[in-house]
Design an enzyme around this catalytic site. Sequence first.
Site, short mmCIF file in Angstrom:
data_model
loop_
_atom_site.label_atom_id
_atom_site.label_comp_id
_atom_site.label_asym_id
_atom_site.label_seq_id
_atom_site.Cartn_x
_atom_site.Cartn_y
_atom_site.Cartn_z
N SER A 119 61.14 -0.25 6.60
CA SER A 119 61.68 -0.40 7.95
C SER A 119 61.21 0.72 8.85
O SER A 119 61.41 0.66 10.06
CB SER A 119 63.20 -0.43 7.91
OG SER A 119 63.69 0.71 7.28
N HIS A 140 57.98 -6.67 7.43
CA HIS A 140 59.34 -6.16 7.60
C HIS A 140 60.30 -7.32 7.86
O HIS A 140 60.33 -7.87 8.97
CB HIS A 140 59.34 -5.14 8.75
CG HIS A 140 60.66 -4.50 8.98
ND1 HIS A 140 61.04 -3.99 10.19
CD2 HIS A 140 61.71 -4.28 8.15
CE1 HIS A 140 62.26 -3.49 10.10
NE2 HIS A 140 62.69 -3.67 8.87
N GLU A 152 58.44 -8.82 11.01
CA GLU A 152 57.58 -7.92 11.79
C GLU A 152 56.37 -7.59 10.91
O GLU A 152 56.54 -7.08 9.80
CB GLU A 152 58.40 -6.66 12.11
CG GLU A 152 57.91 -5.85 13.26
CD GLU A 152 58.84 -4.67 13.56
OE1 GLU A 152 59.57 -4.18 12.67
OE2 GLU A 152 58.82 -4.21 14.71
N ASN A 190 62.97 -1.31 15.04
CA ASN A 190 63.89 -0.18 14.94
C ASN A 190 63.73 0.84 16.06
O ASN A 190 64.65 1.60 16.33
CB ASN A 190 63.74 0.48 13.57
CG ASN A 190 64.51 -0.32 12.53
OD1 ASN A 190 65.60 -0.81 12.82
ND2 ASN A 190 63.95 -0.48 11.36
N1 CAA Z 1 72.95 -13.85 3.04
C1 CAA Z 1 72.64 -15.13 3.24
N2 CAA Z 1 73.22 -15.90 4.18
C2 CAA Z 1 74.18 -15.32 4.93
C3 CAA Z 1 74.56 -13.96 4.76
C4 CAA Z 1 73.90 -13.22 3.75
N3 CAA Z 1 74.19 -11.93 3.54
N4 CAA Z 1 75.52 -13.68 5.65
C5 CAA Z 1 75.74 -14.81 6.36
N5 CAA Z 1 74.93 -15.78 5.93
C6 CAA Z 1 74.84 -17.16 6.45
C7 CAA Z 1 76.10 -17.92 6.19
O1 CAA Z 1 76.05 -18.56 4.92
C8 CAA Z 1 76.11 -18.95 7.33
O2 CAA Z 1 75.23 -20.01 7.00
P1 CAA Z 1 75.51 -21.50 7.56
O3 CAA Z 1 75.55 -21.42 9.05
O4 CAA Z 1 74.33 -22.25 7.04
O5 CAA Z 1 76.80 -21.92 6.96
C9 CAA Z 1 75.45 -18.18 8.48
O6 CAA Z 1 74.71 -17.10 7.88
C10 CAA Z 1 76.48 -17.63 9.44
O7 CAA Z 1 77.38 -16.83 8.70
P2 CAA Z 1 78.91 -16.62 9.04
O8 CAA Z 1 79.44 -17.84 9.74
O9 CAA Z 1 79.60 -16.16 7.80
O10 CAA Z 1 78.95 -15.36 9.97
P3 CAA Z 1 78.27 -15.10 11.36
O11 CAA Z 1 78.11 -16.34 12.17
O12 CAA Z 1 78.99 -13.95 11.91
O13 CAA Z 1 76.78 -14.63 10.96
C11 CAA Z 1 75.25 -12.91 10.57
C12 CAA Z 1 76.55 -13.56 10.13
C13 CAA Z 1 74.10 -13.89 10.40
C14 CAA Z 1 75.03 -11.70 9.68
C15 CAA Z 1 75.38 -12.54 12.09
O14 CAA Z 1 76.53 -11.76 12.30
C16 CAA Z 1 74.20 -11.78 12.64
O15 CAA Z 1 73.17 -12.35 12.98
N6 CAA Z 1 74.31 -10.43 12.69
C17 CAA Z 1 73.26 -9.56 13.16
C18 CAA Z 1 72.29 -9.32 12.03
C19 CAA Z 1 71.18 -8.43 12.44
O16 CAA Z 1 71.05 -7.97 13.55
N7 CAA Z 1 70.29 -8.16 11.48
C20 CAA Z 1 69.19 -7.27 11.67
C21 CAA Z 1 69.59 -5.95 11.14
S1 CAA Z 1 68.32 -4.77 11.38
C22 CAA Z 1 67.30 -4.98 10.08
O17 CAA Z 1 67.52 -5.72 9.18
C23 CAA Z 1 66.08 -4.15 10.13
C24 CAA Z 1 66.15 -2.76 9.69
O18 CAA Z 1 65.07 -2.26 9.37
C25 CAA Z 1 67.34 -1.95 9.66
#
Ligand code: CAA
Length: 283
Positions: A119, A140, A152, A190
């Site tokens: 990352s 990424h 990415e 990031n």
């Molecule tokens: N693994 C797999 N699937 C998951 C999951 C996980 N850990 N968490 C949630 N899901 C799935 C659920 O099963 C659900 O699927 P369906 O719609 O098919 O039923 C869907 O995602 C939505 O989940 P929820 O209804 O439980 O919850 P939500 O609507 O709040 O979504 C989330 C959860 C997808 C995590 C959402 O909150 C989100 O998009 N959050 C932001 C995530 C983000 O910004 N990620 C980037 C982080 S930065 C990074 O990764 C880079 C780095 O280098 C640091």
Amino acid sequence: MPIETIMVVGAGQMGSGIAQVAAQSGHSVILHDIKAELAERGRAAIEQRLSRYVEKEKMSGEEKAGVLSRLRLSTELEHVRQADIVIEAVTEKMEVKADLFRRLDEMAPTEVILASNTSSLPITEIAAETGRPDRVIGMHFMNPVPVMKLVEIIRGLATSDGVSREVENLARAMGKTPVEVKDFPGFVSNRVLMPMINEAIYTVYEGVATPEAVDEVMKLGMHHPMGPIQLADFIGLDTCLYIMETLYEGFGDPKYRPCPLLRQYVKAGWLGRKTGRGFYAYD
Ligand code: CAA
């Protein structure tokens, strides 16, 4: 030649997610970790997620069995000889990745692409550890990997156009959207995300608002799926601090200084969801 066999090195949260989407998209996957129980834990996480899809009728039992049948576990790095590409998802430490890439480079046939899910570490520096810097690239993925559409694609200084194209095609074949960026600190994701998270933590530190209020502002006001403080806990506060330090060192610009409150939480071992406590408490 399309990529058929993918070796994922590191069966943690990111590695198991990458292995899952690779197997779901019809690829043959070798999921590697240093200990059999770690690889098995990665497989169990995948199986649990697939079972949830079956329960929700998003996947049939046969499809689930098919995905699992394309997944092999490994504790031997030599299995790289059977792969077309390696996607590395081990701990974010340069010395660990450098050593791994040196060993992979020795063992892998010359045409094998070595990709890193880092990352924030420089792809150019990782590539320089190998005798094939033109075949080293960043892939990424975002967390949670099965849900997030972006990959990415980070081109190191020596990455070839051909490898970049192959990896972009692979990301598409895995159901993701590739976006190509150059190899500078934090890449794009990031470099843009972490200063926002850091600034959100500053607003808490300076008493401008509570974590709940900051998150509510960004969720309801900017339509973010998670507020920045909640997202920091989700990513891991140690990871957030590490990336801010990479930006701070890499650009030498005070605008990237990590918030003292973030440092303090990391020192306390309050790393977010994974330790049960961060800005919020988790059971
Ligand atoms: N693994 C797999 N699937 C998951 C999951 C996980 N850990 N968490 C949630 N899901 C799935 C659920 O099963 C659900 O699927 P369906 O719609 O098919 O039923 C869907 O995602 C939505 O989940 P929820 O209804 O439980 O919850 P939500 O609507 O709040 O979504 C989330 C959860 C997808 C995590 C959402 O909150 C989100 O998009 N959050 C932001 C995530 C983000 O910004 N990620 C980037 C982080 S930065 C990074 O990764 C880079 C780095 O280098 C640091």
